[in-house]
Design an enzyme around this catalytic site. Structure first.
Site, PDB file in Angstrom:
ATOM      1  N   HIS A 184      47.674  90.352  68.097  1.00 23.74           N
ATOM      2  CA  HIS A 184      48.806  90.347  67.150  1.00 23.74           C
ATOM      3  C   HIS A 184      49.043  91.720  66.525  1.00 23.74           C
ATOM      4  O   HIS A 184      49.948  91.861  65.699  1.00 23.74           O
ATOM      5  CB  HIS A 184      48.584  89.314  66.044  1.00 23.74           C
ATOM      6  CG  HIS A 184      48.479  87.906  66.526  1.00 23.74           C
ATOM      7  ND1 HIS A 184      49.473  87.292  67.271  1.00 23.74           N
ATOM      8  CD2 HIS A 184      47.490  86.967  66.401  1.00 23.74           C
ATOM      9  CE1 HIS A 184      49.096  86.058  67.563  1.00 23.74           C
ATOM     10  NE2 HIS A 184      47.899  85.833  67.069  1.00 23.74           N
ATOM     11  N   ASP A 224      45.299  83.095  74.972  1.00 26.56           N
ATOM     12  CA  ASP A 224      45.149  82.644  73.587  1.00 26.56           C
ATOM     13  C   ASP A 224      46.248  81.628  73.258  1.00 26.56           C
ATOM     14  O   ASP A 224      47.343  81.674  73.823  1.00 26.56           O
ATOM     15  CB  ASP A 224      45.236  83.853  72.651  1.00 26.56           C
ATOM     16  CG  ASP A 224      44.930  83.512  71.208  1.00 26.56           C
ATOM     17  OD1 ASP A 224      43.772  83.712  70.798  1.00 26.56           O
ATOM     18  OD2 ASP A 224      45.838  83.037  70.491  1.00 26.56           O
ATOM     19  N   HIS A 279      48.092  81.432  70.816  1.00 27.13           N
ATOM     20  CA  HIS A 279      49.252  82.034  70.156  1.00 27.13           C
ATOM     21  C   HIS A 279      49.831  83.156  71.013  1.00 27.13           C
ATOM     22  O   HIS A 279      49.115  83.791  71.794  1.00 27.13           O
ATOM     23  CB  HIS A 279      48.847  82.612  68.800  1.00 27.13           C
ATOM     24  CG  HIS A 279      48.173  81.608  67.908  1.00 27.13           C
ATOM     25  ND1 HIS A 279      46.801  81.528  67.788  1.00 27.13           N
ATOM     26  CD2 HIS A 279      48.687  80.625  67.139  1.00 27.13           C
ATOM     27  CE1 HIS A 279      46.492  80.542  66.954  1.00 27.13           C
ATOM     28  NE2 HIS A 279      47.614  79.967  66.553  1.00 27.13           N
ATOM     29  N   ASP A 313      41.386  79.300  71.498  1.00 26.17           N
ATOM     30  CA  ASP A 313      41.869  78.449  70.407  1.00 26.17           C
ATOM     31  C   ASP A 313      42.869  77.399  70.879  1.00 26.17           C
ATOM     32  O   ASP A 313      43.302  76.563  70.079  1.00 26.17           O
ATOM     33  CB  ASP A 313      42.436  79.288  69.247  1.00 26.17           C
ATOM     34  CG  ASP A 313      43.346  80.413  69.693  1.00 26.17           C
ATOM     35  OD1 ASP A 313      43.615  80.530  70.908  1.00 26.17           O
ATOM     36  OD2 ASP A 313      43.795  81.189  68.828  1.00 26.17           O
TER      37      ASP A 313
HETATM   38  C1  SP5 Z   1      43.922  85.960  67.006  1.00 30.68           C
HETATM   39  C2  SP5 Z   1      44.533  84.671  66.587  1.00 30.68           C
HETATM   40  O1  SP5 Z   1      44.265  83.644  67.196  1.00 30.68           O
HETATM   41  N1  SP5 Z   1      45.295  84.678  65.505  1.00 30.68           N
HETATM   42  C3  SP5 Z   1      45.959  83.484  65.121  1.00 30.68           C
HETATM   43  C4  SP5 Z   1      46.262  83.483  63.713  1.00 30.68           C
HETATM   44  C5  SP5 Z   1      47.052  82.287  63.339  1.00 30.68           C
HETATM   45  N2  SP5 Z   1      47.130  82.211  61.936  1.00 30.68           N
HETATM   46  C6  SP5 Z   1      48.213  81.449  61.477  1.00 30.68           C
HETATM   47  C7  SP5 Z   1      48.077  81.209  60.037  1.00 30.68           C
HETATM   48  C8  SP5 Z   1      48.143  79.769  59.728  1.00 30.68           C
HETATM   49  C9  SP5 Z   1      47.279  79.458  58.587  1.00 30.68           C
HETATM   50  N3  SP5 Z   1      46.196  78.614  59.000  1.00 30.68           N
HETATM   51  C10 SP5 Z   1      46.088  77.517  58.116  1.00 30.68           C
HETATM   52  C11 SP5 Z   1      45.382  76.399  58.760  1.00 30.68           C
HETATM   53  C12 SP5 Z   1      45.567  75.210  57.926  1.00 30.68           C
HETATM   54  N4  SP5 Z   1      45.272  74.033  58.686  1.00 30.68           N
HETATM   55 ZN    ZN Z   2      45.212  82.587  68.656  1.00 30.10          ZN
END
Ligand code: SP5
Ligand code: ZN
Length: 360
Positions: free
Chosen positions: A172, A208, A210, A298
């Protein structure tokens, strides 16, 4: 081809980065990109018999091949400037976290002014409130970059497959921004090192959960490095929200060298593996001579950061598809947050790659 484990590059310096949680919708929460991740992966590799090597140190010149020098300088000095400004005492935040952002429509067509206040400067380079900078964040991010660069150099020297255990993750992080728990783009650094080492065309395949908006940003205008990704559809409400749609196909000389395959939440193995097969076909059509795999796990069922529901066997099938390309391959660790399954998922995927003879 023997199913022998291949080398992994790892350093305990990842422990220097403790984001101390994240701020999400304004609320400080524990966060999932935790120090234990790097140690759990190492333990699983050790148990499985992978040789584990330390990275070699590389200078800032390598980082500047894919990142704006001003952004690297910002990361290097952000925490000390934050502490000097007194935020740990008042209002009581000892990690760098932005509160205002330089939105493009607010600052476009004007001379750019770097904000004087460290709290505001954070919003120039950091895209969200989940990517906190602590005392050791920069040193750990550089160490992760060193792992990726060392792995790429080993591939250039003839090691058929090598795994860079990068933490913090990287995909990212763009040319001049951080976000999504990422600071320096390890996979992009590896791909660029392969190019600089004489590989004419490189393919990045991003597994990944995302979209790797940082890697896409870095290579969007280039035809020499294909970026390809399967990820949860940002159009269904998922991070990174603004980027990762199928119609983003590259620009100028990079037209056609960017492939996004968004998949639906809860899609499971079938549609995800169809997309992976498309990414492999694209890497072959690109006539890539080396492969960089952004290995986030993930997407796995039960992971707290994604709804994809991929099975461990699904990751093995993906690894076999990648092995079928018969290319020198650098695996770079990205996400994966289910601490009970992280080590097994990573090692299982790498072993499936080795067993399928994933070597030229
Ligand atoms: C490297 C990587 O996998 N980064 C992904 C980051 C995604 N973050 C998103 C933020 C969402 C906040 N997470 C809250 C979870 C509540 N269930
Ligand atoms: Zn990710």
């Amino acid at each position: 081809m023997p199913a022998s484990p291949f080398p992994a590059v790892w350093t305990e310096r990842h422990r220097l980065h403790d984001p101390g949680g994240e701020v999400w919708v304004g609320v400080p929460i524990p966060g999932t990109e935790v120090v234990a991740r790097g140690d759990l992966i190492r333990e699983a590799l050790e148990t499985a018999g992978f040789p584990i090597l330390p990275p070699a140190a590389h200078g800032a010149g390598h980082l500047h091949r894919v990142h704006e020098p001003a952004m690297v300088d910002y990361l290097r000095t952000a925490h000390q400037d934050w502490v000097a400004a007194g935020y740990p005492e008042e209002p009581g935040q000892d990690r760098v976290v932005p509160y205002t952002f330089a939105l493009p429509q607010m600052v476009a067509d004007r001379p750019f002014r770097l904000p004087v206040a460290p709290s505001a400067r954070a919003g120039v380079y950091i895209a969200d409130t989940t990517t906190l900078i602590g005392r050791g964040t920069f040193d750990a991010a550089v160490a992760a970059a060193d792992c990726a660069l060392t792995a790429a150099e080993m591939a250039l020297a003839g090691t058929p497959a090598v795994y860079a255990v990068c933490r913090p993750p990287g995909h990212h992080a763009g040319r001049s921004f951080c976000g999504g728990s990422c600071y320096l783009n390890n996979a992009a650094l590896a791909a660029q090192a392969l190019r600089d080492g004489g590989v004419d065309r490189v393919a990045v395949v991003d597994l990944d959960a995302h979209h790797g908006n940082g890697t896409q940003d870095i290579f969007y205008d280039r035809g020499d490095v294909l970026y390809s990704s399967v990820h949860v559809d940002p159009g269904a409400g998922w991070f990174p929200h603004f980027v990762g749609y199928a119609d983003e196909q590259g620009r100028g000389p990079g037209e056609g060298a960017n492939l996004n395959r968004p998949v639906a939440p809860a899609c499971g193995d079938g549609p995800w593996l169809e997309a992976v097969a498309d990414l492999c076909r694209a890497a072959a059509a690109h006539r890539a001579a080396a492969l960089v795999v952004s290995l986030g796990v993930d997407g796995a069922a039960g992971d707290p950061e994604s709804p994809l529901g991929i099975s461990p066997a699904g990751f093995c099938r993906a690894a076999e598809a990648l092995a079928g390309l018969r290319l020198p391959t650098v695996f770079v660790q990205e996400g994966g947050y289910d601490l009970n399954r992280l080590g097994g998922l990573v090692v299982g995927t790498l072993e499936a790659f080795a067993a399928a003879g994933g070597q030229p």
